[in-house]
Design an enzyme around this catalytic site. Structure first.
Site, PDB file in Angstrom:
ATOM      1  N   ASN A 163       0.865  -1.187   0.000  1.00  0.00           N
ATOM      2  CA  ASN A 163       0.000   0.000   0.000  1.00  0.00           C
ATOM      3  C   ASN A 163       0.900   1.235   0.000  1.00  0.00           C
ATOM      4  OD1 ASN A 163      -1.813   2.037   0.505  1.00  0.00           O
ATOM      5  ND2 ASN A 163      -2.283   1.396   2.606  1.00  0.00           N
TER       6      ASN A 163
ATOM      7  N   LYS B 280       0.122   4.284  -0.284  1.00  0.00           N
ATOM      8  CA  LYS B 280      -0.509   5.482   0.286  1.00  0.00           C
ATOM      9  C   LYS B 280      -0.261   6.674  -0.658  1.00  0.00           C
ATOM     10  CE  LYS B 280      -0.129   3.330   4.744  1.00  0.00           C
ATOM     11  NZ  LYS B 280      -0.072   3.438   6.192  1.00  0.00           N
TER      12      LYS B 280
ATOM     13  N   HIS C 220      -9.586   1.409   4.790  1.00  0.00           N
ATOM     14  CA  HIS C 220      -8.310   1.604   5.487  1.00  0.00           C
ATOM     15  C   HIS C 220      -8.522   2.587   6.642  1.00  0.00           C
ATOM     16  CE1 HIS C 220      -4.204   2.735   6.379  1.00  0.00           C
ATOM     17  NE2 HIS C 220      -3.846   1.599   5.801  1.00  0.00           N
TER      18      HIS C 220
ATOM     19  N   GLU D 297      -6.842   4.949   7.711  1.00  0.00           N
ATOM     20  CA  GLU D 297      -6.555   6.357   7.394  1.00  0.00           C
ATOM     21  C   GLU D 297      -7.758   7.009   6.702  1.00  0.00           C
ATOM     22  OE1 GLU D 297      -2.807   5.679   5.448  1.00  0.00           O
ATOM     23  OE2 GLU D 297      -1.953   5.134   7.396  1.00  0.00           O
TER      24      GLU D 297
ATOM     25  N   GLU E  21      -5.643  -4.780  10.495  1.00  0.00           N
ATOM     26  CA  GLU E  21      -4.623  -3.765  10.718  1.00  0.00           C
ATOM     27  C   GLU E  21      -4.916  -3.005  12.014  1.00  0.00           C
ATOM     28  OE1 GLU E  21      -2.449  -2.606   6.922  1.00  0.00           O
ATOM     29  OE2 GLU E  21      -4.181  -1.309   7.083  1.00  0.00           O
TER      30      GLU E  21
ATOM     31  N   GLY F  29       2.321   2.259  10.873  1.00  0.00           N
ATOM     32  CA  GLY F  29       3.312   3.327  10.786  1.00  0.00           C
ATOM     33  C   GLY F  29       4.008   3.641  12.099  1.00  0.00           C
TER      34      GLY F  29
ATOM     35  N   SER G 131       3.260  -2.135  10.465  1.00  0.00           N
ATOM     36  CA  SER G 131       4.700  -2.216  10.740  1.00  0.00           C
ATOM     37  C   SER G 131       5.309  -3.567  10.355  1.00  0.00           C
ATOM     38  CB  SER G 131       4.983  -1.877  12.202  1.00  0.00           C
ATOM     39  OG  SER G 131       4.608  -0.531  12.470  1.00  0.00           O
TER      40      SER G 131
HETATM   41  P1  PGA Z   1       2.738   0.320   7.748  1.00  0.00           P
HETATM   42  O1  PGA Z   1       1.282   0.558   7.120  1.00  0.00           O
HETATM   43  O2  PGA Z   1       3.275  -0.964   7.148  1.00  0.00           O
HETATM   44  O3  PGA Z   1       3.538   1.517   7.354  1.00  0.00           O
HETATM   45  O4  PGA Z   1       2.560   0.189   9.224  1.00  0.00           O
HETATM   46  C1  PGA Z   1       0.408  -0.493   6.871  1.00  0.00           C
HETATM   47  C2  PGA Z   1      -0.866   0.016   6.254  1.00  0.00           C
HETATM   48  O5  PGA Z   1      -1.331   1.092   6.632  1.00  0.00           O
HETATM   49  O6  PGA Z   1      -1.447  -0.632   5.366  1.00  0.00           O
END
Ligand code: PGA
Length: 261
Positions: A11, A13, A103, A105, A173, A179, A219
């Site tokens: 992903n 983003k 997601h 976010e 997630e 993140g 992560s």
């Molecule tokens: P990350 O994000 O691997 O940077 O923690 C995962 C995601 O949001 O899909």
């Protein structure tokens, strides 16, 4: 028992313009070719921003790369007066296999609730896309209700609104792990992924639960991917930050080497 092919999904983003996206998939293809990667063993999918998708499509198709690709979001509507939105129909025409829905976010930045996530899931299915349905708990949710309650409830709303034979991917997630550099432990991931699979069985039946891939995200790195993939109910990973570095992402894709070793 159904074999579920592992899926490693990157992903991106809001990173990489369309020029960088071309360079990225080309380098990814060379790196994985050198590593003798086989798509039969592990499926790789990238999720670029909308503006990159056409470039990623033509690069993958013209070089016959073995990667799938998808979008990070779609509109719940098919067409019409929805300024700025992108229809699932357009994504399907661009050759997308997948689309991420729900997601955290988007749930946070755009106030997307479970009903909207369910509507987007239905829109994806209507246009022949496989929705990657993201669910996960915040730290507060976990403290108040335990790890599984919120992700399972989020998934239930989606599952109850789609046909039982729908082809979907689920991504667990935990919001606190995204993140943050602080991934869930493999045991924590397994506990929730198994609860999600039980929910799929309860709503859609055992066949759906057996065939549906449940990913872990938050992560994920090359150092921890093998430990997640050893868990019975983790069928792959949704990778954010670590999917932006070709070498690191390639190492994640090659996790079977570490499991066999
Ligand atoms: P990350 O994000 O691997 O940077 O923690 C995962 C995601 O949001 O899909």
């Amino acid at each position: 028992m159904v074999e579920r092919r592992p899926l490693i999904a990157g992903n991106w983003k809001m990173n990489f313009d369309h020029l960088r996206s071309i360079a990225f998939v080309q380098k990814l293809a060379w790196t994985l070719k050198d590593a003798k990667y086989s798509a039969g063993q592990v499926e790789v999918a990238v999720f670029p921003p909308f503006t990159d998708i056409r470039s990623v499509q033509t690069t993958i198709e013209s070089d016959r790369m073995e990667f799938a690709f998808g979008a990070q979001d779609l509109s719940p509507h098919d067409s019409g007066a929805h300024t700025g939105d992108i229809s699932g129909e357009f994504l399907a025409k661009l050759g997308c296999t997948y689309v991420i829905v729900g997601h955290s976010e988007r749930r946070m930045d755009h106030h997307e609730d479970d009903e909207l996530v369910a509507a987007k899931t239905r829109a994806a299915l209507l246009h022949g896309l496989v929705p990657v349905v993201c669910v996960g708990e915040t730290t507060e949710d976990r403290e108040a209700h335990g790890a599984s309650a919120v992700p399972v409830a989020q998934l239930r709303v989606v599952l109850e609104s789609i046909a039982k034979d729908s082809d979907i991917v689920v991504a667990y997630e935990p919001v606190w792990a995204i993140g943050s550099g602080q991934a869930a432990t493999p045991k924590e991931a397994q506990e929730v992924c198994s609860a999600l699979r039980e929910e799929i069985a309860a709503v859609m039946g055992n066949d759906a639960a057996e065939r549906t891939r449940v990913l872990y995200g938050g992560s994920v790195k090359s150092q921890n991917i093998a430990s997640f993939m050893r868990e019975a109910d983790v069928d792959g990973a949704l990778v954010g930050g670590a999917s932006l570095d070709v070498d690191e992402f390639s190492r994640i894709v090659q996790f079977p080497k570490h499991i066999i070793a």
